[in-house]
Motif scaffolding. Structure first.
Motif, mmCIF file in Angstrom:
data_model
loop_
_atom_site.group_PDB
_atom_site.id
_atom_site.type_symbol
_atom_site.label_atom_id
_atom_site.label_comp_id
_atom_site.label_asym_id
_atom_site.label_seq_id
_atom_site.Cartn_x
_atom_site.Cartn_y
_atom_site.Cartn_z
ATOM 1 N N LEU A 10 0.840 -1.193 0.000
ATOM 2 C CA LEU A 10 0.000 0.000 0.000
ATOM 3 C C LEU A 10 0.879 1.249 0.000
ATOM 4 O O LEU A 10 1.877 1.333 0.710
ATOM 5 C CB LEU A 10 -0.919 0.013 1.220
ATOM 6 C CG LEU A 10 -1.922 -1.142 1.313
ATOM 7 C CD1 LEU A 10 -2.814 -0.972 2.543
ATOM 8 C CD2 LEU A 10 -2.780 -1.234 0.052
ATOM 9 N N PRO A 12 2.038 4.669 1.040
ATOM 10 C CA PRO A 12 1.828 5.520 2.219
ATOM 11 C C PRO A 12 1.478 6.954 1.887
ATOM 12 O O PRO A 12 0.954 7.682 2.743
ATOM 13 C CB PRO A 12 3.177 5.444 2.946
ATOM 14 C CG PRO A 12 4.163 5.083 1.896
ATOM 15 C CD PRO A 12 3.427 4.197 0.936
ATOM 16 N N HIS A 17 -5.161 6.112 -4.961
ATOM 17 C CA HIS A 17 -5.836 5.148 -4.087
ATOM 18 C C HIS A 17 -7.007 4.439 -4.758
ATOM 19 O O HIS A 17 -7.314 3.304 -4.416
ATOM 20 C CB HIS A 17 -6.285 5.817 -2.784
ATOM 21 C CG HIS A 17 -7.273 6.923 -2.953
ATOM 22 N ND1 HIS A 17 -6.907 8.209 -3.285
ATOM 23 C CD2 HIS A 17 -8.619 6.954 -2.811
ATOM 24 C CE1 HIS A 17 -7.977 8.977 -3.343
ATOM 25 N NE2 HIS A 17 -9.029 8.244 -3.066
ATOM 26 N N ASP A 34 0.973 -5.117 2.391
ATOM 27 C CA ASP A 34 2.067 -4.627 3.217
ATOM 28 C C ASP A 34 1.733 -3.201 3.633
ATOM 29 O O ASP A 34 1.545 -2.324 2.790
ATOM 30 C CB ASP A 34 3.376 -4.661 2.417
ATOM 31 C CG ASP A 34 4.564 -4.132 3.207
ATOM 32 O OD1 ASP A 34 4.589 -2.911 3.479
ATOM 33 O OD2 ASP A 34 5.467 -4.911 3.538
ATOM 34 N N VAL A 35 1.655 -2.976 4.946
ATOM 35 C CA VAL A 35 1.334 -1.659 5.491
ATOM 36 C C VAL A 35 2.584 -1.128 6.192
ATOM 37 O O VAL A 35 2.845 -1.455 7.351
ATOM 38 C CB VAL A 35 0.150 -1.726 6.477
ATOM 39 C CG1 VAL A 35 -0.246 -0.321 6.920
ATOM 40 C CG2 VAL A 35 -1.040 -2.457 5.869
ATOM 41 N N SER A 42 -6.035 -7.357 3.948
ATOM 42 C CA SER A 42 -6.962 -6.268 3.650
ATOM 43 C C SER A 42 -8.296 -6.869 3.233
ATOM 44 O O SER A 42 -8.370 -7.644 2.274
ATOM 45 C CB SER A 42 -6.411 -5.392 2.515
ATOM 46 O OG SER A 42 -7.433 -4.581 1.969
ATOM 47 N N THR A 177 1.045 9.051 7.104
ATOM 48 C CA THR A 177 1.740 7.762 7.045
ATOM 49 C C THR A 177 3.038 7.832 6.250
ATOM 50 O O THR A 177 3.627 6.806 5.909
ATOM 51 C CB THR A 177 0.817 6.668 6.469
ATOM 52 O OG1 THR A 177 0.298 7.092 5.200
ATOM 53 C CG2 THR A 177 -0.340 6.401 7.405
ATOM 54 N N HIS A 291 -8.387 3.100 5.023
ATOM 55 C CA HIS A 291 -8.041 1.849 5.705
ATOM 56 C C HIS A 291 -7.895 2.158 7.198
ATOM 57 O O HIS A 291 -7.372 3.211 7.562
ATOM 58 C CB HIS A 291 -6.713 1.276 5.212
ATOM 59 C CG HIS A 291 -6.589 1.129 3.730
ATOM 60 N ND1 HIS A 291 -7.154 0.080 3.037
ATOM 61 C CD2 HIS A 291 -5.951 1.887 2.799
ATOM 62 C CE1 HIS A 291 -6.859 0.209 1.742
ATOM 63 N NE2 HIS A 291 -6.139 1.301 1.576
ATOM 64 N N PRO A 293 -6.201 0.590 10.597
ATOM 65 C CA PRO A 293 -5.396 -0.454 11.266
ATOM 66 C C PRO A 293 -5.751 -0.537 12.746
ATOM 67 O O PRO A 293 -6.106 0.479 13.342
ATOM 68 C CB PRO A 293 -3.967 0.068 11.097
ATOM 69 C CG PRO A 293 -4.102 1.557 10.974
ATOM 70 C CD PRO A 293 -5.446 1.819 10.374
ATOM 71 N N LEU A 316 -6.761 -5.664 8.104
ATOM 72 C CA LEU A 316 -6.933 -4.250 7.798
ATOM 73 C C LEU A 316 -8.329 -4.037 7.235
ATOM 74 O O LEU A 316 -8.687 -4.636 6.216
ATOM 75 C CB LEU A 316 -5.883 -3.799 6.777
ATOM 76 C CG LEU A 316 -5.858 -2.317 6.409
ATOM 77 C CD1 LEU A 316 -5.365 -1.476 7.582
ATOM 78 C CD2 LEU A 316 -4.972 -2.085 5.184
ATOM 79 N N SER A 318 -10.595 -2.254 5.065
ATOM 80 C CA SER A 318 -10.450 -1.350 3.917
ATOM 81 C C SER A 318 -11.815 -0.796 3.534
ATOM 82 O O SER A 318 -12.460 -1.244 2.578
ATOM 83 C CB SER A 318 -9.781 -2.083 2.751
ATOM 84 O OG SER A 318 -8.449 -2.431 3.095
ATOM 85 N N LEU A 393 -2.232 6.761 3.916
ATOM 86 C CA LEU A 393 -3.007 5.631 3.426
ATOM 87 C C LEU A 393 -4.245 5.425 4.302
ATOM 88 O O LEU A 393 -5.082 4.577 4.007
ATOM 89 C CB LEU A 393 -2.156 4.357 3.355
ATOM 90 C CG LEU A 393 -1.544 3.772 4.627
ATOM 91 C CD1 LEU A 393 -2.530 2.932 5.424
ATOM 92 C CD2 LEU A 393 -0.316 2.940 4.277
#
Length: 431
Positions: A10, A12, A17, A34-35, A42, A177, A291, A293, A316, A318, A393
């Motif tokens: 993803l 940042p 998007h 991958d965050v 997700s 982010t 998103h 977290p 996650l 989304s 993100l």
């Protein structure tokens, strides 16, 4: 059984998007992502996401249900999102206790009671906008979308006016982010410093505000139901940040949408759609949070395609990708204020549904009504230019929203293109 699947990294910065969300939906009900270096599932399928958001098999308590918690919080730029001790990360009985303490601040009676104060703030801000130099671009994110929510949540929480701007800047950092781990840690330390100052001031001089009420709950230890010092501070953090940042983005996105889709604004002006309809469709079409977290599997969770989210793996939510899922909404990428099915996940779902949703909706409706009534000829300062997103993100808004408030006159048209073939650069406040 979990099969091999490529991991989508993803961005940042928040750029592109919509394409990223399409890729998530194409990856199935859940996609490995991958965050910022942390892998998670997700979930973009709305049916599955709603199921997981209400399941006891999914927790928000990383300390209890995420084996990687200790390692991740030491190095992850988003550590604050998983390490706070408030109802955002609570699970089960502890979540119910914290939500019960906070809920009175957002009761229907209190929202009705605060509406005159919100109307007064909106009027003051729109009056100030009207007094800005004629013909110059106005950054509505700076002049309306930012100051309204921070003033409202400051009023509700008892944050003095001279401290609100600092809160605002630090909360912006929580959602950014692109910060490094060191930058995020510094921002968190400064944020906790101003929260501790607020707590100390309210403990010394209580007021009729939610901060004072929570301090009373913190100090009431007789039956063990009071807040711990960490819970008090993190609960204030949650209420101020959630009550501010998300509403900023809804105002921003709603204004931008109406200025880029004049047919939708025309529906409101003709009475074929209401401001409430615009707000709900904005929340679906461009939700304030893309998103959120993180959540964690308490047990193995089978997916519709035969894969499994293993116990202890991160999840996650989304929301933005789910809101535009074609299985949920017809022509989901199109903004339609007259849409019959108005469901969305912008405020979450289940036990963690946002308590402040009624307040946010009220703020946005009042802001839109006042803005478009006062400035019927409002338009984007440069409609051909794509506005850069906020660097996140998580958060979904624009860095700036430059507009012209009045109909173009001869001088405006000349200033718009002083040299044939050369695009004018907007002279925005603060640039």
């Amino acid at each position: 059984m979990t099969t091999q699947q490529s991991v989508l990294v993803l961005d940042p910065s928040g750029a592109g998007h919509h394409a990223e969300h399409r890729a998530l939906r194409e990856g199935g009900a859940a996609t490995r992502v991958d965050v910022l270096g942390v892998q998670a599932w997700s979930v973009s399928d709305p049916a599955l996401l709603k199921q997981l958001l209400t399941s006891p098999d999914v927790s928000k308590d990383g300390r209890a249900h995420w084996p990687a918690f200790g390692e991740v919080v030491a190095t992850w730029p988003l550590a604050l999102w998983v390490a706070v001790e408030n109802m955002f990360t609570a699970y089960g009985a502890n979540h119910r206790k914290l939500r019960r303490l906070v809920a009175p601040a957002f009761s229907a009676r209190r929202i009705v009671a605060i509406q005159p104060a919100v109307e007064e703030i909106v009027t003051r801000l729109v009056d100030r906008i009207a007094d800005l130099p004629a013909g110059e671009p106005v950054d509505l994110r700076q002049e309306l979308a930012y100051p309204l929510p921070i003033a409202v949540i400051g009023h509700l929480m008892g944050v003095p006016e001279d401290r609100r701007e600092r809160f605002r800047a630090l909360v912006d950092g929580v959602f950014d982010t692109t910060l490094s781990q060191a930058e995020a840690q510094t921002n968190t330390a400064r944020l906790y410093e101003v929260l501790d100052q607020l707590i100390a001031a309210k403990r010394e001089t209580p007021g009729d505000d939610m901060t004072s009420l929570l301090i009373t709950a913190r100090d009431d230890e007789e039956d063990g139901s009071g807040l711990s010092p960490e819970e008090l501070r993190d609960t204030l953090l949650l209420m101020i940040s959630a009550g501010y940042e998300t509403t900023v983005n809804v105002i921003d996105q709603a204004v931008h949408t109406l200025l880029t889709r004049p047919d939708q604004l025309a529906l409101v002006r003709k009475g074929e759609a209401g401001w409430d309809d615009v707000v709900e469709e904005t929340l679906r079409h461009e939700p304030a949070v893309k998103h959120l977290p993180l959540r964690y599997a308490v047990t193995d969770i089978p997916l519709p395609d035969g894969r499994t989210i293993a116990r202890g793996e991160a999840i996650l939510a989304s929301y933005a990708a789910a809101n535009r899922h074609p299985d949920w909404h017809e022509d989901a990428d199109t903004f339609d204020a007259t849409r019959t099915v108005k469901e969305h996940l912008a405020f979450g779902h289940g036990v963690h549904f946002c308590l402040g949703a009624p307040l946010a909706r009220m703020e946005v409706v009042l802001a839109l009504r006042s803005l478009f009534d006062r400035f019927p000829d409002i338009r984007l300062a440069d409609p051909e230019r794509d506005l850069p997103p906020v660097p996140s993100l998580i958060s979904n808004g624009h860095q700036r929203l430059p507009v012209l408030l009045h109909a173009a006159g001869p001088s405006d048209r000349q200033a718009a293109d002083p040299v044939p073939g050369q695009r004018r650069q907007p002279n925005m406040p603060g640039s």
